[in-house]
Design a protein around this motif. Structure first.
Motif, short mmCIF file in Angstrom:
data_model
loop_
_atom_site.label_atom_id
_atom_site.label_comp_id
_atom_site.label_asym_id
_atom_site.label_seq_id
_atom_site.Cartn_x
_atom_site.Cartn_y
_atom_site.Cartn_z
N TYR A 53 40.35 40.52 3.55
CA TYR A 53 40.16 41.90 4.01
C TYR A 53 40.75 42.10 5.40
O TYR A 53 41.34 43.13 5.70
CB TYR A 53 38.67 42.24 4.01
CG TYR A 53 38.36 43.69 4.33
CD1 TYR A 53 38.74 44.71 3.46
CD2 TYR A 53 37.70 44.04 5.51
CE1 TYR A 53 38.46 46.04 3.76
CE2 TYR A 53 37.42 45.36 5.80
CZ TYR A 53 37.81 46.35 4.93
OH TYR A 53 37.53 47.67 5.22
N LYS A 54 40.65 41.08 6.24
CA LYS A 54 41.20 41.19 7.59
C LYS A 54 42.73 41.33 7.55
O LYS A 54 43.32 42.04 8.37
CB LYS A 54 40.80 39.98 8.44
CG LYS A 54 41.17 40.12 9.92
CD LYS A 54 40.68 38.93 10.72
CE LYS A 54 39.19 38.99 10.94
NZ LYS A 54 38.71 37.89 11.84
N VAL A 251 18.95 35.64 5.64
CA VAL A 251 20.11 36.39 5.15
C VAL A 251 21.28 36.08 6.07
O VAL A 251 21.16 36.22 7.30
CB VAL A 251 19.84 37.90 5.13
CG1 VAL A 251 21.08 38.66 4.65
CG2 VAL A 251 18.63 38.22 4.25
N THR A 252 22.40 35.65 5.51
CA THR A 252 23.61 35.45 6.31
C THR A 252 24.44 36.72 6.28
O THR A 252 24.43 37.48 5.31
CB THR A 252 24.46 34.28 5.78
OG1 THR A 252 24.97 34.61 4.49
CG2 THR A 252 23.65 33.01 5.72
N THR A 253 25.20 36.95 7.35
CA THR A 253 26.07 38.13 7.40
C THR A 253 27.46 37.72 7.89
O THR A 253 27.59 36.95 8.84
CB THR A 253 25.47 39.22 8.31
OG1 THR A 253 26.34 40.35 8.35
CG2 THR A 253 25.24 38.73 9.74
N CYS A 254 28.49 38.25 7.19
CA CYS A 254 29.85 37.84 7.54
C CYS A 254 30.86 38.97 7.37
O CYS A 254 32.06 38.75 7.58
CB CYS A 254 30.28 36.65 6.70
SG CYS A 254 30.40 37.03 4.93
N GLY A 255 30.43 40.17 6.96
CA GLY A 255 31.41 41.22 6.67
C GLY A 255 30.97 42.60 7.12
O GLY A 255 29.79 42.81 7.45
N LEU A 256 31.91 43.52 7.11
CA LEU A 256 31.62 44.88 7.57
C LEU A 256 32.33 45.95 6.75
O LEU A 256 32.61 47.05 7.24
CB LEU A 256 31.99 45.02 9.06
CG LEU A 256 33.32 44.45 9.55
CD1 LEU A 256 34.54 45.19 9.04
CD2 LEU A 256 33.34 44.42 11.07
N ALA A 257 32.64 45.64 5.48
CA ALA A 257 33.37 46.60 4.66
C ALA A 257 32.61 47.91 4.50
O ALA A 257 33.21 48.99 4.44
CB ALA A 257 33.67 46.00 3.29
N ALA A 258 31.27 47.85 4.43
CA ALA A 258 30.46 49.06 4.32
C ALA A 258 30.26 49.70 5.69
O ALA A 258 30.41 50.91 5.86
CB ALA A 258 29.12 48.76 3.68
N SER A 259 29.93 48.88 6.69
CA SER A 259 29.74 49.38 8.05
C SER A 259 29.53 48.20 8.98
O SER A 259 29.00 47.16 8.57
CB SER A 259 28.53 50.31 8.14
OG SER A 259 28.31 50.72 9.48
N ALA A 260 29.94 48.38 10.23
CA ALA A 260 29.72 47.34 11.24
C ALA A 260 28.34 47.47 11.88
O ALA A 260 27.94 46.63 12.68
CB ALA A 260 30.80 47.42 12.31
N SER A 261 27.60 48.52 11.56
CA SER A 261 26.28 48.73 12.15
C SER A 261 25.24 48.91 11.06
O SER A 261 25.56 49.27 9.93
CB SER A 261 26.29 49.95 13.08
OG SER A 261 26.61 51.12 12.35
N PHE A 262 23.97 48.64 11.42
CA PHE A 262 22.88 48.90 10.49
C PHE A 262 21.64 49.23 11.29
O PHE A 262 21.52 48.90 12.47
CB PHE A 262 22.64 47.71 9.56
CG PHE A 262 22.11 46.47 10.22
CD1 PHE A 262 20.77 46.16 10.18
CD2 PHE A 262 22.97 45.59 10.88
CE1 PHE A 262 20.28 45.01 10.79
CE2 PHE A 262 22.50 44.45 11.49
CZ PHE A 262 21.14 44.14 11.44
N SER A 263 20.70 49.92 10.63
CA SER A 263 19.48 50.37 11.30
C SER A 263 18.27 49.98 10.49
O SER A 263 18.23 50.18 9.26
CB SER A 263 19.52 51.89 11.49
OG SER A 263 18.33 52.35 12.08
#
Length: 339
Positions: A53-54, A251-263
């Motif tokens: 993706y990058k 939970v591991t996190t490695c991507g931002l295809a949906a969004s780089a932020s979360f609430s």
């Protein structure tokens, strides 16, 4: 400055992304000279690369990834050493390169030659061919790192299923396959229902539509449904995976295809002791990269690796990079750069 070797006048093919006008970028296969490459110690003839993706973001002109154009993307490369002024590698040695600045602001693996600092490269594990190494690529490396980090937090198959978001993507497909190899059950979440059978063939125990992750809505926590999770897309999907993870899970996190932020609230962290684990496959120490690659070549090595990737030519890369932007990419794409 140019790379002063006997190969200076050698030409090679590369994907070159050029800015044609404000906000417009063109992707073409062009002939380049080794002297066009940066003045780095290690010169490599690239045999295989892969698409990520990058790479698609770089190829579409995303200047948070690549600042200056013309540019050759490709954050992965596997090939043979042509020369090494540092003395670290020998001529003809097979090496692999992942991350650092390769394909971002340094000409990358979608060219038949690269010139990089010697400490960016690793010897290709004997148990893997150059092509197999690129079937894993950064996507597979990220998947392996994600699973290893869950294990370091105490995860084991008997705990229950591991949820995987973005399951048809490069990280997702390899995560599901490795989890199955290690004895884990997994719940694959995807927005491509037509890929359900394929995901089950990879080893997914269950396949659900990605939007079901978000059915928990605005509630601070939901019913605990999975022991651990691997998130590859970010945004609300990450937040809602956390809300539905069982006590003491991670939970591991490695991507931002949906969004780089979360609430979200802190409740999953303080009432269930859920952990959020970041995965860096770019700037991790070289020794850690060596260690995870030994696992990829041993207990995490997948049988029949060819089934996890589609092989394409360098000339096909402009078309296939668009698939990532359009949300149509499925699995891993390995590029036969040498042809």
């Amino acid at each position: 400055m140019s790379n002063q070797t006997n190969s200076d006048n050698k030409t090679f093919k590369a994907l070159v992304v050029e800015e044609t006008s404000e906000g417009k970028f063109a992707k073409n296969i062009q002939e380049r000279h080794v002297s066009d490459l940066p003045d780095n110690d290690l010169l490599i003839e690239v045999h295989y690369s892969s698409l990520n993706y990058k790479d698609a973001m770089s190829a579409s002109g995303n200047k948070s990834i690549t600042k200056n154009y013309p540019h050759t993307p490709g954050i992965d490369a596997a090939g043979v050493v042509v020369s090494d002024k540092s003395g670290t590698f020998s001529e003809g040695q097979e090496v692999v390169v992942f991350g650092y600045d390769l394909g971002m602001n340094t000409a990358g693996g979608l060219g038949q030659m690269i010139a990089i600092p010697a400490d960016w490269a690793l010897p290709c594990p004997e148990a893997l061919s150059l092509k197999e190494a690129m079937i894993y690529g950064t996507g597979g490396l990220t998947a392996a790192l994600s699973i290893q980090k869950l294990e370091k937090m105490g995860a084991k198959p008997s705990d229950g299923p591991v949820a995987v978001s973005g399951a048809t993507g490069g990280v997702g497909t390899i995560s599901i396959a490795i989890l199955s190899q290690l004895g884990y059950e997994s719940i694959a979440f995807s927005g491509k229902p037509e890929q359900s059978e394929h995901l089950k063939e990879l080893g997914a125990t269950e396949v659900r539509h990605r939007d079901t992750i978000n059915e928990v809505g605005n509630r601070p926590v939901g019913r605990p449904l999975w022991a651990n999770a691997i998130d590859t897309v970010g945004g609300d999907y990450l937040a809602n995976l956390l809300k539905q993870t069982k006590p003491s899970g991670a939970v591991t996190t490695c991507g931002l295809a949906a969004s780089a932020s979360f609430s979200m609230t802190v409740l999953p962290f303080i009432t269930r002791a859920v952990s959020l684990l970041g995965i860096d496959s770019v700037f991790i120490p070289l020794e850690d990269k060596k260690a995870i690659w030994q696992r990829v070549a041993t207990d995490m090595k997948l049988p029949n690796l060819e089934q996890y990737a589609e092989e394409i030519t360098l000339e096909q890369t402009p078309e296939y990079l668009e698939r990532f932007i359009d949300g149509k990419a499925v699995g891993r794409y390995v590029v036969n750069v040498k042809g």
